[in-house]
Every structure is written in structure tokens, then in C-alpha cells.
Design a protein around this motif. Structure first.
Motif, short mmCIF file in Angstrom:
data_model
loop_
_atom_site.label_atom_id
_atom_site.label_comp_id
_atom_site.label_asym_id
_atom_site.label_seq_id
_atom_site.Cartn_x
_atom_site.Cartn_y
_atom_site.Cartn_z
N ALA A 17 0.83 -1.21 0.00
CA ALA A 17 0.00 0.00 0.00
C ALA A 17 0.87 1.26 0.00
O ALA A 17 0.56 2.23 -0.70
N VAL A 18 1.95 1.24 0.76
CA VAL A 18 2.86 2.40 0.79
C VAL A 18 3.52 2.60 -0.57
O VAL A 18 3.63 3.72 -1.05
N ILE A 19 3.93 1.50 -1.21
CA ILE A 19 4.52 1.60 -2.55
C ILE A 19 3.53 2.23 -3.52
O ILE A 19 3.86 3.13 -4.29
N GLY A 20 2.27 1.77 -3.48
CA GLY A 20 1.24 2.33 -4.36
C GLY A 20 1.00 3.80 -4.08
O GLY A 20 0.91 4.62 -5.01
N PHE A 21 0.88 4.15 -2.81
CA PHE A 21 0.66 5.55 -2.44
C PHE A 21 1.80 6.43 -2.94
O PHE A 21 1.58 7.47 -3.56
N LEU A 22 3.03 6.00 -2.69
CA LEU A 22 4.19 6.79 -3.11
C LEU A 22 4.27 6.92 -4.63
O LEU A 22 4.63 7.99 -5.15
N TYR A 23 3.94 5.86 -5.34
CA TYR A 23 3.95 5.89 -6.81
C TYR A 23 3.02 7.01 -7.31
O TYR A 23 3.43 7.88 -8.08
N TYR A 24 1.77 6.98 -6.87
CA TYR A 24 0.81 7.98 -7.34
C TYR A 24 1.16 9.38 -6.84
O TYR A 24 1.12 10.34 -7.61
N LEU B 21 4.09 10.77 -5.60
CA LEU B 21 5.32 11.39 -6.07
C LEU B 21 5.29 11.70 -7.56
O LEU B 21 5.73 12.78 -7.99
N LEU B 22 4.77 10.78 -8.36
CA LEU B 22 4.72 11.06 -9.79
C LEU B 22 3.75 12.21 -10.09
O LEU B 22 4.06 13.08 -10.90
N THR B 23 2.60 12.21 -9.44
CA THR B 23 1.64 13.30 -9.67
C THR B 23 2.22 14.64 -9.23
O THR B 23 2.08 15.65 -9.92
N ALA B 24 2.90 14.66 -8.10
CA ALA B 24 3.44 15.91 -7.56
C ALA B 24 4.66 16.42 -8.31
O ALA B 24 4.83 17.63 -8.47
N TRP C 34 6.11 14.98 -11.44
CA TRP C 34 6.33 14.60 -12.84
C TRP C 34 5.22 15.19 -13.71
O TRP C 34 4.54 14.49 -14.44
N ASN C 35 5.02 16.48 -13.58
CA ASN C 35 4.06 17.23 -14.39
C ASN C 35 2.62 16.72 -14.24
O ASN C 35 1.85 16.73 -15.19
N GLY C 36 2.28 16.23 -13.06
CA GLY C 36 0.91 15.77 -12.82
C GLY C 36 0.57 14.47 -13.50
O GLY C 36 -0.60 14.18 -13.74
N GLN C 37 1.59 13.67 -13.82
CA GLN C 37 1.35 12.44 -14.57
C GLN C 37 1.99 11.23 -13.90
O GLN C 37 3.12 11.30 -13.45
N THR C 38 1.24 10.13 -13.90
CA THR C 38 1.82 8.83 -13.59
C THR C 38 2.25 8.24 -14.94
O THR C 38 1.99 8.85 -15.99
N LEU C 39 2.84 7.08 -14.95
CA LEU C 39 3.22 6.47 -16.22
C LEU C 39 2.00 6.19 -17.09
O LEU C 39 2.02 6.42 -18.30
N GLY C 40 0.92 5.72 -16.46
CA GLY C 40 -0.31 5.46 -17.21
C GLY C 40 -0.90 6.74 -17.79
O GLY C 40 -1.33 6.77 -18.95
N GLN D 117 -1.73 19.05 -2.70
CA GLN D 117 -2.91 18.60 -3.42
C GLN D 117 -2.76 17.15 -3.85
O GLN D 117 -3.70 16.37 -3.76
N ALA D 118 -1.58 16.79 -4.33
CA ALA D 118 -1.34 15.41 -4.74
C ALA D 118 -1.45 14.46 -3.54
O ALA D 118 -2.01 13.36 -3.66
#
Length: 140
Positions: free
Chosen positions: A54-61, A63-66, A68-74, A94-95
């Protein structure tokens, strides 16, 4: 700003879940074990490994949103981006709010479905986590 399409948002989310699964597999290969009881098979989930995934998933969304220009890889692959209501990049806070609300709703029985259903009926295609964080998903 043109709002991101619902189908593209769905497929971006599915791709992100696949990516999180691939990243977290080394940490969760023992997450579910089965034991035989008098009434058949019973699945047991150790909490430490589940929490780590769950922590890995939270950090993925988050950190990438905050960062990487508001984008995850998907979202990047499907040309989507998370922005604030004014069209500017969503900030770190906000992220974080967006992901905290999403995770709380998903771990609470059936509220994850309600969160997603808001996208279908809300005029700005916002899920509950978007409304809470004051964000939109737009075409990139």
C-alpha cells in the motif's frame, strides 16, 4: 482546458495498477498464504507486507503526480495530466490529499466504487478524491 476522457482515464488507471503490481511483487510474494482448516482452505494475509505494498502504491501515485508534471506512467501514455482547478500543476499537498482520500475510500468497503462513479456523473469528470484535492484530470 479540455477534460480527460473517462475511458482513457480508466485505461491509464489499469496500466498504473499493473505497474504497481510489478514494482511491489518482490515485496509481496508471500503476502497470501493458505492453510488447511476443518472447513477447507483459509487465506491469511500478513499485515506488514500488505502495508508495504500500500505504501509503494501511495508513493507511486503521490510522487509522480506531484513531481512529474501531474502524470503517472499510465497518465503519460494516455496523454492525461492532473492539474489544480486553475489549470496549473497540482502541488505536493494537493497530490497528497488526492491520494490519501483515494486510498481511504478504496480500503473502506465499497466506497472505492462510489469514488469512481463520481467520474461518470460529475460535470467536470471529477472523482471524490479530485473534489477533495481541488484537482482535475485534463488532456496533456
Amino acid at each position: 482546458m479540455r477534460l480527460g476522457g473517462r475511458w482513457r482515464r480508466l485505461f491509464a488507471g489499469i496500466l498504473d495498477l499493473v505497474i504497481i503490481s510489478l514494482i511491489s511483487t518482490p515485496f509481496s510474494y508471500r503476502t497470501i498464504s493458505t492453510v488447511t482448516g476443518s472447513e477447507g482452505f483459509v487465506a491469511i494475509t500478513p499485515r506488514a507486507e500488505t502495508l508495504l505494498v500500500a505504501v509503494i502504491g501511495f508513493l507511486y501515485y503521490w510522487l509522480l503526480t506531484a513531481f512529474w508534471n501531474g502524470q503517472t506512467l499510465g497518465k503519460r501514455l494516455f496523454h492525461l495530466r492532473v492539474v489544480d482547478l486553475g489549470g496549473r500543476r497540482a502541488d505536493v499537498g494537493q497530490a497528497a490529499i488526492r491520494e490519501l482520500v483515494r486510498w481511504v475510500m478504496y480500503i473502506t468497503c465499497c466506497l472505492g466504487w462510489i469514488d469512481l462513479a463520481f467520474i461518470l456523473f460529475q460535470s467536470r469528470k471529477q472523482a471524490v478524491h479530485d473534489i477533495a484535492a481541488r484537482t482535475l484530470v485534463i488532456d496533456a
